[in-house]
Design a protein around this motif. Structure first.
Motif, PDB file in Angstrom:
ATOM      1  N   ARG A  15      12.531  13.747 -11.090  1.00 30.92           N
ATOM      2  CA  ARG A  15      12.185  13.377 -12.466  1.00 30.92           C
ATOM      3  C   ARG A  15      12.243  14.619 -13.344  1.00 30.92           C
ATOM      4  NH1 ARG A  15      10.036   8.556 -13.364  1.00 30.92           N
ATOM      5  NH2 ARG A  15       9.329   7.338 -11.595  1.00 30.92           N
ATOM      6  N   ALA A  16      12.671  14.466 -14.583  1.00 33.65           N
ATOM      7  CA  ALA A  16      12.774  15.608 -15.493  1.00 33.65           C
ATOM      8  C   ALA A  16      11.405  16.227 -15.763  1.00 33.65           C
ATOM      9  CB  ALA A  16      13.427  15.181 -16.802  1.00 33.65           C
ATOM     10  N   ASP A  17      10.377  15.387 -15.861  1.00 33.56           N
ATOM     11  CA  ASP A  17       9.046  15.927 -16.162  1.00 33.56           C
ATOM     12  C   ASP A  17       8.277  16.311 -14.893  1.00 33.56           C
ATOM     13  OD1 ASP A  17       8.409  13.470 -15.093  1.00 33.56           O
ATOM     14  OD2 ASP A  17       7.516  12.669 -16.914  1.00 33.56           O
ATOM     15  N   GLN A  18       8.821  15.990 -13.725  1.00 35.55           N
ATOM     16  CA  GLN A  18       8.229  16.308 -12.419  1.00 35.55           C
ATOM     17  C   GLN A  18       6.762  15.900 -12.316  1.00 35.55           C
ATOM     18  OE1 GLN A  18       9.068  20.291 -11.118  1.00 35.55           O
ATOM     19  NE2 GLN A  18      11.250  19.953 -11.162  1.00 35.55           N
ATOM     20  N   THR A  19       6.443  14.701 -12.834  1.00 35.84           N
ATOM     21  CA  THR A  19       5.067  14.211 -12.759  1.00 35.84           C
ATOM     22  C   THR A  19       4.738  13.660 -11.381  1.00 35.84           C
ATOM     23  OG1 THR A  19       5.763  12.065 -13.605  1.00 35.84           O
ATOM     24  CG2 THR A  19       4.938  13.664 -15.204  1.00 35.84           C
ATOM     25  N   GLU A  20       5.759  13.360 -10.588  1.00 36.40           N
ATOM     26  CA  GLU A  20       5.541  12.819  -9.259  1.00 36.40           C
ATOM     27  C   GLU A  20       6.139  13.759  -8.222  1.00 36.40           C
ATOM     28  OE1 GLU A  20       6.645   8.769  -8.742  1.00 36.40           O
ATOM     29  OE2 GLU A  20       6.105   8.254 -10.791  1.00 36.40           O
ATOM     30  N   ALA A  21       5.487  13.837  -7.072  1.00 35.83           N
ATOM     31  CA  ALA A  21       5.964  14.724  -6.016  1.00 35.83           C
ATOM     32  C   ALA A  21       7.210  14.169  -5.322  1.00 35.83           C
ATOM     33  CB  ALA A  21       4.865  14.947  -4.986  1.00 35.83           C
ATOM     34  N   GLU A  22       7.342  12.840  -5.250  1.00 35.58           N
ATOM     35  CA  GLU A  22       8.482  12.230  -4.586  1.00 35.58           C
ATOM     36  C   GLU A  22       9.699  12.169  -5.519  1.00 35.58           C
ATOM     37  OE1 GLU A  22       9.080  10.960  -1.398  1.00 35.58           O
ATOM     38  OE2 GLU A  22       7.306  12.178  -1.024  1.00 35.58           O
ATOM     39  N   PRO A  23      10.881  12.456  -5.000  1.00 37.22           N
ATOM     40  CA  PRO A  23      12.093  12.340  -5.820  1.00 37.22           C
ATOM     41  C   PRO A  23      12.409  10.881  -6.139  1.00 37.22           C
ATOM     42  CG  PRO A  23      12.634  12.944  -3.559  1.00 37.22           C
ATOM     43  CD  PRO A  23      11.143  12.948  -3.661  1.00 37.22           C
ATOM     44  N   LEU A  24      13.185  10.671  -7.191  1.00 39.98           N
ATOM     45  CA  LEU A  24      13.605   9.318  -7.564  1.00 39.98           C
ATOM     46  C   LEU A  24      14.549   8.738  -6.516  1.00 39.98           C
ATOM     47  CD1 LEU A  24      14.340   9.795 -11.352  1.00 39.98           C
ATOM     48  CD2 LEU A  24      12.454   8.535 -10.348  1.00 39.98           C
ATOM     49  N   CYS A  25      15.402   9.573  -5.964  1.00 38.52           N
ATOM     50  CA  CYS A  25      16.409   9.113  -5.017  1.00 38.52           C
ATOM     51  C   CYS A  25      16.766  10.258  -4.076  1.00 38.52           C
ATOM     52  CB  CYS A  25      17.641   8.664  -5.796  1.00 38.52           C
ATOM     53  SG  CYS A  25      18.916   7.941  -4.774  1.00 38.52           S
ATOM     54  N   LYS A  26      17.013   9.935  -2.803  1.00 36.87           N
ATOM     55  CA  LYS A  26      17.469  10.921  -1.826  1.00 36.87           C
ATOM     56  C   LYS A  26      18.814  10.455  -1.273  1.00 36.87           C
ATOM     57  CE  LYS A  26      13.155  12.867  -0.226  1.00 36.87           C
ATOM     58  NZ  LYS A  26      12.361  13.265   0.943  1.00 36.87           N
ATOM     59  N   PHE A  27      19.692  11.410  -0.984  1.00 36.19           N
ATOM     60  CA  PHE A  27      21.024  11.107  -0.468  1.00 36.19           C
ATOM     61  C   PHE A  27      21.200  11.730   0.905  1.00 36.19           C
ATOM     62  CE2 PHE A  27      21.267  11.540  -5.082  1.00 36.19           C
ATOM     63  CZ  PHE A  27      21.740  10.285  -5.433  1.00 36.19           C
ATOM     64  N   ALA A  28      21.920  11.030   1.752  1.00 39.60           N
ATOM     65  CA  ALA A  28      22.264  11.579   3.061  1.00 39.60           C
ATOM     66  C   ALA A  28      23.343  12.645   2.861  1.00 39.60           C
ATOM     67  CB  ALA A  28      22.780  10.474   3.970  1.00 39.60           C
ATOM     68  N   PRO A  29      23.302  13.713   3.640  1.00 39.57           N
ATOM     69  CA  PRO A  29      24.339  14.747   3.497  1.00 39.57           C
ATOM     70  C   PRO A  29      25.686  14.197   3.946  1.00 39.57           C
ATOM     71  CG  PRO A  29      22.946  15.220   5.389  1.00 39.57           C
ATOM     72  CD  PRO A  29      22.338  14.040   4.678  1.00 39.57           C
ATOM     73  N   PRO A  30      26.778  14.677   3.361  1.00 38.34           N
ATOM     74  CA  PRO A  30      28.097  14.210   3.778  1.00 38.34           C
ATOM     75  C   PRO A  30      28.413  14.721   5.182  1.00 38.34           C
ATOM     76  CG  PRO A  30      28.318  16.027   2.265  1.00 38.34           C
ATOM     77  CD  PRO A  30      26.865  15.686   2.322  1.00 38.34           C
ATOM     78  N   GLU A  31      29.217  13.985   5.899  1.00 39.17           N
ATOM     79  CA  GLU A  31      29.638  14.433   7.216  1.00 39.17           C
ATOM     80  C   GLU A  31      30.703  15.498   7.032  1.00 39.17           C
ATOM     81  OE1 GLU A  31      30.162  11.881  10.341  1.00 39.17           O
ATOM     82  OE2 GLU A  31      28.652  10.444   9.701  1.00 39.17           O
ATOM     83  N   SER A  32      30.447  16.673   7.549  1.00 44.16           N
ATOM     84  CA  SER A  32      31.339  17.804   7.303  1.00 44.16           C
ATOM     85  C   SER A  32      32.749  17.551   7.810  1.00 44.16           C
ATOM     86  CB  SER A  32      30.774  19.082   7.916  1.00 44.16           C
ATOM     87  OG  SER A  32      30.626  18.928   9.311  1.00 44.16           O
TER      88      SER A  32
END
Length: 50
Positions: A15-32
């Motif tokens: 979040r832009a204001d970082q009011t919450e500790a949890e991110p809005l969305c998480k992504f899996a890393p790409p397979e190298s």
């Protein structure tokens, strides 16, 4: 996401204001392996004689 020196993958969106500790969305890393294969194929195609 990218820089002048390379490509960097985002792993989460905060979040832009970082009011919450949890991110809005998480992504899996790409397979190298798949990323390397795609880059090799594009480089090979771009450098083949016409």
């Amino acid at each position: 996401m990218g820089t002048d020196n390379g490509v960097w993958f985002a792993s989460e969106v905060l979040r832009a204001d970082q009011t919450e500790a949890e991110p809005l969305c998480k992504f899996a890393p790409p397979e190298s392996d798949s990323v390397v294969r795609v880059l090799q194929a594009e480089l090979s195609a771009a450098t083949e004689p016409a």
